[in-house]
Write a protein that holds these residues in place. Structure first.
Motif, PDB file in Angstrom:
ATOM      1  N   GLN A  92      -1.766  20.953  -4.921  1.00  0.00           N
ATOM      2  CA  GLN A  92      -1.284  21.664  -3.899  1.00  0.00           C
ATOM      3  C   GLN A  92      -2.237  19.794  -3.108  1.00  0.00           C
ATOM      4  OE1 GLN A  92       1.329  22.499  -3.504  1.00  0.00           O
ATOM      5  NE2 GLN A  92       1.516  21.013  -2.000  1.00  0.00           N
ATOM      6  N   THR A  93      -3.318  20.356  -3.093  1.00  0.00           N
ATOM      7  CA  THR A  93      -3.825  19.352  -1.730  1.00  0.00           C
ATOM      8  C   THR A  93      -3.535  17.988  -2.071  1.00  0.00           C
ATOM      9  OG1 THR A  93      -5.978  21.214  -1.524  1.00  0.00           O
ATOM     10  CG2 THR A  93      -6.503  18.960  -1.337  1.00  0.00           C
ATOM     11  N   SER A  94      -3.543  17.490  -3.406  1.00  0.00           N
ATOM     12  CA  SER A  94      -3.869  15.620  -3.711  1.00  0.00           C
ATOM     13  C   SER A  94      -2.245  15.186  -3.372  1.00  0.00           C
ATOM     14  CB  SER A  94      -3.464  15.919  -5.024  1.00  0.00           C
ATOM     15  OG  SER A  94      -3.304  13.943  -5.490  1.00  0.00           O
ATOM     16  N   VAL A  95      -1.252  15.980  -3.388  1.00  0.00           N
ATOM     17  CA  VAL A  95       0.402  16.512  -2.974  1.00  0.00           C
ATOM     18  C   VAL A  95       0.038  15.893  -1.425  1.00  0.00           C
ATOM     19  CG1 VAL A  95       2.046  17.026  -2.600  1.00  0.00           C
ATOM     20  CG2 VAL A  95       1.134  16.846  -4.809  1.00  0.00           C
ATOM     21  N   ASP A  96      -0.451  17.027  -0.619  1.00  0.00           N
ATOM     22  CA  ASP A  96      -0.669  16.498   0.075  1.00  0.00           C
ATOM     23  C   ASP A  96      -0.874  15.487   1.560  1.00  0.00           C
ATOM     24  OD1 ASP A  96       1.074  19.147   1.036  1.00  0.00           O
ATOM     25  OD2 ASP A  96      -1.062  19.694   1.018  1.00  0.00           O
ATOM     26  N   VAL A  97      -2.129  15.368   0.819  1.00  0.00           N
ATOM     27  CA  VAL A  97      -3.191  13.764   1.090  1.00  0.00           C
ATOM     28  C   VAL A  97      -2.324  12.476   0.734  1.00  0.00           C
ATOM     29  CG1 VAL A  97      -5.393  12.491   0.494  1.00  0.00           C
ATOM     30  CG2 VAL A  97      -5.502  15.088   0.838  1.00  0.00           C
ATOM     31  N   LEU A  98      -1.890  12.666  -0.281  1.00  0.00           N
ATOM     32  CA  LEU A  98      -0.936  11.475  -0.109  1.00  0.00           C
ATOM     33  C   LEU A  98       0.156  11.277   0.106  1.00  0.00           C
ATOM     34  CD1 LEU A  98      -1.165  11.731  -4.434  1.00  0.00           C
ATOM     35  CD2 LEU A  98      -2.473   9.820  -3.310  1.00  0.00           C
ATOM     36  N   THR A  99       1.209  12.845   0.835  1.00  0.00           N
ATOM     37  CA  THR A  99       1.830  12.513   1.526  1.00  0.00           C
ATOM     38  C   THR A  99       0.909  12.095   2.830  1.00  0.00           C
ATOM     39  OG1 THR A  99       3.145  14.023   0.046  1.00  0.00           O
ATOM     40  CG2 THR A  99       3.565  14.185   2.822  1.00  0.00           C
ATOM     41  N   ASN A 100      -0.031  12.876   3.537  1.00  0.00           N
ATOM     42  CA  ASN A 100       0.139  12.067   4.624  1.00  0.00           C
ATOM     43  C   ASN A 100      -0.679  10.790   4.505  1.00  0.00           C
ATOM     44  OD1 ASN A 100      -0.016  14.455   5.720  1.00  0.00           O
ATOM     45  ND2 ASN A 100      -1.949  15.093   5.228  1.00  0.00           N
ATOM     46  N   GLN A 101      -0.837   9.884   3.715  1.00  0.00           N
ATOM     47  CA  GLN A 101      -1.689   8.366   3.545  1.00  0.00           C
ATOM     48  C   GLN A 101      -0.342   7.450   3.717  1.00  0.00           C
ATOM     49  OE1 GLN A 101      -4.210   8.424   0.292  1.00  0.00           O
ATOM     50  NE2 GLN A 101      -5.470   8.948   1.023  1.00  0.00           N
ATOM     51  N   ILE A 102       0.668   8.216   3.373  1.00  0.00           N
ATOM     52  CA  ILE A 102       1.811   7.967   3.244  1.00  0.00           C
ATOM     53  C   ILE A 102       2.282   7.989   4.713  1.00  0.00           C
ATOM     54  CG2 ILE A 102       4.644   7.553   2.944  1.00  0.00           C
ATOM     55  CD1 ILE A 102       3.659   8.647  -0.334  1.00  0.00           C
ATOM     56  N   ALA A 103       2.727   8.906   5.560  1.00  0.00           N
ATOM     57  CA  ALA A 103       2.747   8.906   6.604  1.00  0.00           C
ATOM     58  C   ALA A 103       2.149   7.804   7.468  1.00  0.00           C
ATOM     59  CB  ALA A 103       2.573  10.247   7.631  1.00  0.00           C
ATOM     60  N   GLN A 117       0.748  -1.248   0.370  1.00  0.00           N
ATOM     61  CA  GLN A 117      -0.107  -0.136  -0.018  1.00  0.00           C
ATOM     62  C   GLN A 117       0.553   1.433   0.290  1.00  0.00           C
ATOM     63  OE1 GLN A 117      -3.346   0.241   3.503  1.00  0.00           O
ATOM     64  NE2 GLN A 117      -3.184   2.133   2.792  1.00  0.00           N
ATOM     65  N   ALA A 118       1.684   1.337   0.500  1.00  0.00           N
ATOM     66  CA  ALA A 118       2.803   2.132   0.711  1.00  0.00           C
ATOM     67  C   ALA A 118       3.334   2.653  -0.553  1.00  0.00           C
ATOM     68  CB  ALA A 118       3.469   2.148   1.445  1.00  0.00           C
ATOM     69  N   GLU A 119       3.998   1.683  -0.867  1.00  0.00           N
ATOM     70  CA  GLU A 119       4.409   1.639  -2.440  1.00  0.00           C
ATOM     71  C   GLU A 119       2.966   2.068  -3.501  1.00  0.00           C
ATOM     72  OE1 GLU A 119       8.010   1.629  -4.509  1.00  0.00           O
ATOM     73  OE2 GLU A 119       7.958   0.989  -2.873  1.00  0.00           O
ATOM     74  N   ALA A 120       2.545   2.015  -3.531  1.00  0.00           N
ATOM     75  CA  ALA A 120       0.874   2.381  -4.180  1.00  0.00           C
ATOM     76  C   ALA A 120       1.350   4.202  -3.697  1.00  0.00           C
ATOM     77  CB  ALA A 120       0.002   1.924  -4.543  1.00  0.00           C
ATOM     78  N   LEU A 121       1.032   4.145  -3.077  1.00  0.00           N
ATOM     79  CA  LEU A 121       0.528   5.354  -2.582  1.00  0.00           C
ATOM     80  C   LEU A 121       2.070   6.584  -3.270  1.00  0.00           C
ATOM     81  CD1 LEU A 121      -0.661   5.091   1.303  1.00  0.00           C
ATOM     82  CD2 LEU A 121      -2.122   6.709  -0.819  1.00  0.00           C
ATOM     83  N   ARG A 122       2.793   5.710  -3.411  1.00  0.00           N
ATOM     84  CA  ARG A 122       4.216   6.811  -3.623  1.00  0.00           C
ATOM     85  C   ARG A 122       4.365   6.595  -5.170  1.00  0.00           C
ATOM     86  NH1 ARG A 122       7.306   3.059   0.277  1.00  0.00           N
ATOM     87  NH2 ARG A 122       7.513   3.692   2.436  1.00  0.00           N
ATOM     88  N   ALA A 123       3.995   5.783  -5.799  1.00  0.00           N
ATOM     89  CA  ALA A 123       4.195   6.109  -7.363  1.00  0.00           C
ATOM     90  C   ALA A 123       2.838   7.149  -7.441  1.00  0.00           C
ATOM     91  CB  ALA A 123       3.601   4.672  -7.723  1.00  0.00           C
ATOM     92  N   GLN A 124       1.734   7.241  -6.697  1.00  0.00           N
ATOM     93  CA  GLN A 124       0.112   8.176  -6.896  1.00  0.00           C
ATOM     94  C   GLN A 124       0.850  10.014  -6.355  1.00  0.00           C
ATOM     95  OE1 GLN A 124      -2.922   7.586  -4.881  1.00  0.00           O
ATOM     96  NE2 GLN A 124      -2.422   4.958  -5.626  1.00  0.00           N
TER      97      GLN A 124
END
Length: 319
Positions: free
Chosen positions: A126-137, A90-97
């Protein structure tokens, strides 16, 4: 006849020259009650499994000595490793996104300079980048939690001591909180079970006698069960190697007045016990009934049940 009497008189004179006198005394002597004490450890602490799973390793057995924090077994839950793999994917997929979202944001920033993209669209990127960053965290934090659960599969000794029992075997399933090993720690003491009729005659600090030395009553438990009083006895040098070992002890349960004489004052003849009593007419042998042996000032004395009264004087041969 005259020669026989003369021989006896000479014998008495010789014995008197080789003996010293000792007054017969009466003093209280301790009454001792023989009982058995059982060796126990001060603390019996369970080493428990912190997670449920299969016991894949067991490194101790009964009688082993362990240190505080030493690993005694390892529990594994296969579901936790599967969850770790799922979170990694899941983390790998989120990093690709996130990589794509960051690329879109970079292009949007370039287009904004030429005025071909609105500020609202750029904020959405920018919001999409922030959401994905938080999901990875969040995924990584969840992974750390599960990794911590895996690490808690190690079962450790709570204190330094000796392993008393291991109620499970390698390969068995253990539940969370189940005991893997019981550790005895804090040294050893004797646990006594005493008839309740002696409860009022004992107190903390009383001395007990053993074959290998002495001990001191450290604690008397207030609750009497089955007509027996429980007591703990401190014995210096007692090992916890054999917990449950029964040892004979003697308890002081009272005292009584007794007539005593030095052990050396007694002699035996014709199957009878005798002492030589000094009288105004001269030494006289008297038949007595001896009782218990008594230690007085480090010397051996003997209780006399009948045959003597306090104040009389007996003759004690020189050693």
């Amino acid at each position: 006849m005259r020669s026989t009497v003369l021989s006896i008189l000479l014998l008495w004179a010789a014995s008197g020259a080789l003996a010293q006198t000792q007054p017969v005394i009466s003093e209280p002597i301790t009454e001792w009650k023989p009982v058995y004490g059982e060796v126990e450890t001060r603390n019996q602490l369970p080493a428990r499994a912190r997670i449920a799973g299969t016991l894949v390793a067991l490194s101790v057995t009964e009688g082993d000595r362990v240190e505080a924090g030493q690993l005694v077994g390892t529990v594994e839950d296969e579901k936790l490793s599967v969850q770790i793999d799922a979170l990694d994917a899941q983390a790998e997929a989120l990093r690709a996104q996130l990589t794509n979202a960051q690329a879109d944001l970079s292009r949007g920033q370039t287009l904004q300079q030429s005025g071909t993209i609105s500020a609202q669209r750029l904020d959405a990127l920018q919001t999409s980048v922030d959401v994905l960053t938080n999901q990875i965290a969040a995924t990584e934090a969840q992974r750390r939690v599960i990794q911590r659960q895996i690490e808690e599969g190690g079962v450790t000794a709570p204190e330094a001591g000796i392993v008393l029992s291991v109620p499970v075997s390698r390969g068995s399933f253990v539940a969370q909180g189940e005991t893997v090993a019981v550790i005895g720690s804090g040294g050893a003491f004797l646990r006594l079970s005493i008839p309740e009729r002696f409860a009022q005659t004992l107190a903390a600090g009383d001395r007990i006698e053993m074959e290998a030395g002495e001990g001191t009553i450290a604690k008397l438990y207030p609750q009497i069960e089955g007509g027996r009083l429980q007591a703990d006895v401190e014995v210096e040098g007692l090992e916890e190697r054999y917990v449950g070992l029964r040892l004979p002890v003697r308890l002081p349960v009272g005292s009584q007045e007794a007539v005593i004489v030095p052990q050396a004052a007694l002699s035996r003849g014709g199957g009878l016990d005798m002492v030589t009593v000094e009288t105004p007419e001269g030494p006289v042998q008297r038949i007595v009934v001896p009782g218990r042996e008594v230690t007085r000032d480090g010397a051996a004395w003997r209780e006399i049940l009948t045959g003597l009264t306090p104040g009389e004087t007996v003759m004690v041969p020189h050693e």
